[in-house]
Design a protein around this motif. Structure first.
Motif, mmCIF file in Angstrom:
data_model
loop_
_atom_site.group_PDB
_atom_site.id
_atom_site.type_symbol
_atom_site.label_atom_id
_atom_site.label_comp_id
_atom_site.label_asym_id
_atom_site.label_seq_id
_atom_site.Cartn_x
_atom_site.Cartn_y
_atom_site.Cartn_z
ATOM 1 N N VAL A 268 0.832 -1.189 -0.179
ATOM 2 C CA VAL A 268 0.015 -0.077 -0.183
ATOM 3 C C VAL A 268 0.873 1.216 -0.199
ATOM 4 C CG1 VAL A 268 -1.655 1.419 1.314
ATOM 5 C CG2 VAL A 268 -1.934 -0.890 1.208
ATOM 6 N N ARG A 269 1.632 1.233 0.806
ATOM 7 C CA ARG A 269 2.792 2.466 1.082
ATOM 8 C C ARG A 269 3.530 2.622 -0.390
ATOM 9 N NH1 ARG A 269 5.306 2.631 6.831
ATOM 10 N NH2 ARG A 269 3.071 3.130 7.148
ATOM 11 N N ALA A 270 4.050 1.666 -0.740
ATOM 12 C CA ALA A 270 4.806 1.811 -2.209
ATOM 13 C C ALA A 270 3.963 2.075 -3.223
ATOM 14 C CB ALA A 270 5.414 0.294 -2.577
ATOM 15 N N ASN A 271 2.574 1.714 -3.419
ATOM 16 C CA ASN A 271 1.880 2.114 -4.504
ATOM 17 C C ASN A 271 1.403 3.650 -4.273
ATOM 18 O OD1 ASN A 271 1.488 -0.396 -5.599
ATOM 19 N ND2 ASN A 271 -0.178 -0.960 -4.449
ATOM 20 N N ILE A 272 1.196 3.965 -2.981
ATOM 21 C CA ILE A 272 0.712 5.498 -2.906
ATOM 22 C C ILE A 272 1.733 6.349 -3.261
ATOM 23 C CG2 ILE A 272 -0.155 7.183 -1.114
ATOM 24 C CD1 ILE A 272 -1.512 4.816 0.226
ATOM 25 N N ALA B 243 2.118 6.377 -7.116
ATOM 26 C CA ALA B 243 0.938 7.074 -7.568
ATOM 27 C C ALA B 243 1.068 8.807 -7.291
ATOM 28 C CB ALA B 243 -0.218 6.495 -7.277
ATOM 29 N N PHE B 244 1.587 8.909 -6.218
ATOM 30 C CA PHE B 244 1.497 10.495 -5.829
ATOM 31 C C PHE B 244 3.026 10.833 -5.320
ATOM 32 C CE2 PHE B 244 -2.766 9.021 -4.806
ATOM 33 C CZ PHE B 244 -3.553 9.920 -5.768
ATOM 34 N N PRO B 245 3.821 10.965 -6.298
ATOM 35 C CA PRO B 245 5.297 11.384 -5.916
ATOM 36 C C PRO B 245 5.464 12.865 -5.462
ATOM 37 C CG PRO B 245 4.961 11.319 -8.227
ATOM 38 C CD PRO B 245 3.853 10.678 -7.858
ATOM 39 N N LYS B 246 4.587 13.722 -5.764
ATOM 40 C CA LYS B 246 4.697 15.104 -5.173
ATOM 41 C C LYS B 246 4.238 15.367 -3.960
ATOM 42 C CE LYS B 246 4.863 16.924 -10.020
ATOM 43 N NZ LYS B 246 4.275 17.826 -10.841
ATOM 44 N N LYS B 247 3.370 14.314 -3.413
ATOM 45 C CA LYS B 247 2.694 14.675 -2.022
ATOM 46 C C LYS B 247 3.914 14.198 -0.984
ATOM 47 C CE LYS B 247 -2.059 13.690 -3.141
ATOM 48 N NZ LYS B 247 -2.629 14.934 -3.032
ATOM 49 N N ASN B 248 3.754 14.917 0.091
ATOM 50 C CA ASN B 248 4.556 14.683 1.374
ATOM 51 C C ASN B 248 4.086 13.611 1.959
ATOM 52 O OD1 ASN B 248 2.640 15.569 3.079
ATOM 53 N ND2 ASN B 248 3.334 17.656 2.672
ATOM 54 N N GLU B 249 4.942 13.279 2.934
ATOM 55 C CA GLU B 249 4.602 11.879 3.717
ATOM 56 C C GLU B 249 3.554 12.116 4.528
ATOM 57 O OE1 GLU B 249 7.024 8.917 7.102
ATOM 58 O OE2 GLU B 249 8.016 10.668 6.114
ATOM 59 N N THR C 255 -2.090 10.079 5.541
ATOM 60 C CA THR C 255 -3.453 10.257 5.551
ATOM 61 C C THR C 255 -4.120 9.561 4.609
ATOM 62 O OG1 THR C 255 -2.996 12.588 6.253
ATOM 63 C CG2 THR C 255 -5.341 12.017 5.266
ATOM 64 N N ILE C 256 -3.656 9.376 3.147
ATOM 65 C CA ILE C 256 -4.390 8.453 2.212
ATOM 66 C C ILE C 256 -4.463 6.943 2.609
ATOM 67 C CG2 ILE C 256 -4.306 7.538 -0.148
ATOM 68 C CD1 ILE C 256 -3.107 10.209 -0.986
ATOM 69 N N GLU C 257 -3.065 6.639 3.205
ATOM 70 C CA GLU C 257 -2.801 5.163 3.812
ATOM 71 C C GLU C 257 -4.027 4.797 4.862
ATOM 72 O OE1 GLU C 257 0.327 3.671 6.683
ATOM 73 O OE2 GLU C 257 1.160 4.105 4.468
ATOM 74 N N ARG C 258 -3.937 5.713 5.772
ATOM 75 C CA ARG C 258 -4.970 5.410 7.066
ATOM 76 C C ARG C 258 -6.513 5.468 6.509
ATOM 77 N NH1 ARG C 258 -1.389 9.087 9.694
ATOM 78 N NH2 ARG C 258 -3.062 10.938 9.182
ATOM 79 N N GLU C 259 -6.856 6.309 5.498
ATOM 80 C CA GLU C 259 -8.268 6.484 5.189
ATOM 81 C C GLU C 259 -8.470 5.227 4.198
ATOM 82 O OE1 GLU C 259 -8.482 10.106 3.299
ATOM 83 O OE2 GLU C 259 -8.795 11.172 5.023
#
Length: 290
Positions: free
Chosen positions: A46-50, A53-59, A64-68
């Motif tokens: 999950v963490r690798a996929n996100i 897919a979203f290289p410009k988002k910060n950790e 947040t996406i991960e938990r949701e």
């Protein structure tokens, strides 16, 4: 052994399905703590996929996406259990169909439909569409190894009238329907990840080059069907809305792979709008290409 597993699991799931969803969501919250906090179910994937897919988002944004996502995944689990006994009235209330006129218009034009969908929001409840449309309905799936569990999944997905057909059997059925002038609608979950050796085409998905399935597009050209995108949105916990968008009424004149690109664009748009509701635990980019 398969029968033993089935006869243990099914009665438990059936009893749980009798509980109201408000209670089942308490179980979902517990499952979240176990799956995410304790076990870390597929957390690396999950963490690798996100991140890909979203290289410009910060950790912080990615976490947040991960938990949701894990909250949503656990909701999908209890909603699938609820599907065993949910009433047609309740699912119609929870899974609203906004524009059935799109399918009705295509039916009036004597067009069969290939309905493309991604692993987004609640594809498991989409079978209720069969109760509202004039078409003979099919949904394509990949059979599970456990025959008893496989039969249960087929029964649940087909409880509203559609035929659940394996990916290896659907093609001759659709050609026979064309021969017999049977107008049909066939649902494909088309964002799977084919092996490089089996793929006819590669394209970008969320900016990453990967092999893509083109079977639905190829079938549409051979069968002269329309291609429609099924957009499912999660409005709030336990409530979804589904709408249809025609990608092409006639695909014969459209350059190869363009319809597939249209589908990928639609899934990407949904992911960007609300990323937590995509199936990030699915190894969609395992065959990524440099």
């Amino acid at each position: 052994m398969q029968k033993i597993i089935y006869y243990i699991i099914y009665p438990l799931f059936w009893l749980l399905s009798l509980l109201p969803l408000s209670v089942l969501y308490v179980f979902s919250d517990i499952f979240y703590l176990i799956a995410y906090r304790l076990i870390g179910y597929r957390k690396k994937v999950v963490r690798a996929n996100i991140a890909m897919a979203f290289p410009k988002k910060n950790e912080v944004e990615r976490k947040t996406i991960e938990r949701e996502f894990y909250h949503h995944l656990c909701d999908i689990v209890v909603e699938s259990i609820k599907s065993i006994s949910i009433s047609e009235t309740e699912i119609n209330n929870r899974f609203k169909i906004l524009n059935m006129e799109v399918l009705n218009d295509l039916y009036a034009k004597d067009k069969s439909v290939l309905l493309l969908c991604g692993h987004y929001a609640s594809w498991e409840w989409s079978g209720i569409i069969n109760k509202w449309m004039p078409y003979k309905g099919y949904a394509v799936y990949k059979p599970l190894r456990n025959k008893k569990i496989n039969d249960l999944v087929r029964d649940l997905r087909g409880k509203y009238g559609g035929d659940i057909v394996s990916n290896k059997k659907i093609v001759p059925i659709l050609f026979r329907n064309k021969r017999d002038a049977v107008k049909s609608l066939t649902l494909f979950l088309s964002d799977q990840s084919p092996k490089k050796s089996n793929a006819r085409h590669a394209d970008t998905f969320m900016g990453i080059k990967v092999p893509v399935f083109t079977g639905a597009e190829e079938l549409s050209k051979k069968l002269d069907t329309a291609v429609v995108y099924l957009k499912i949105e999660k409005k709030k916990r336990g409530y979804y809305e589904a709408s249809f968008k025609t990608l092409a009424e006639n695909t014969g004149h459209i350059p190869d792979y363009q319809v597939t690109r249209m589908f990928l664009n639609e899934v990407e748009n949904q992911i960007h709008e609300a990323p937590a509701y995509y199936l990030w635990s699915h190894k969609r980019w395992k065959h990524k290409m440099d």
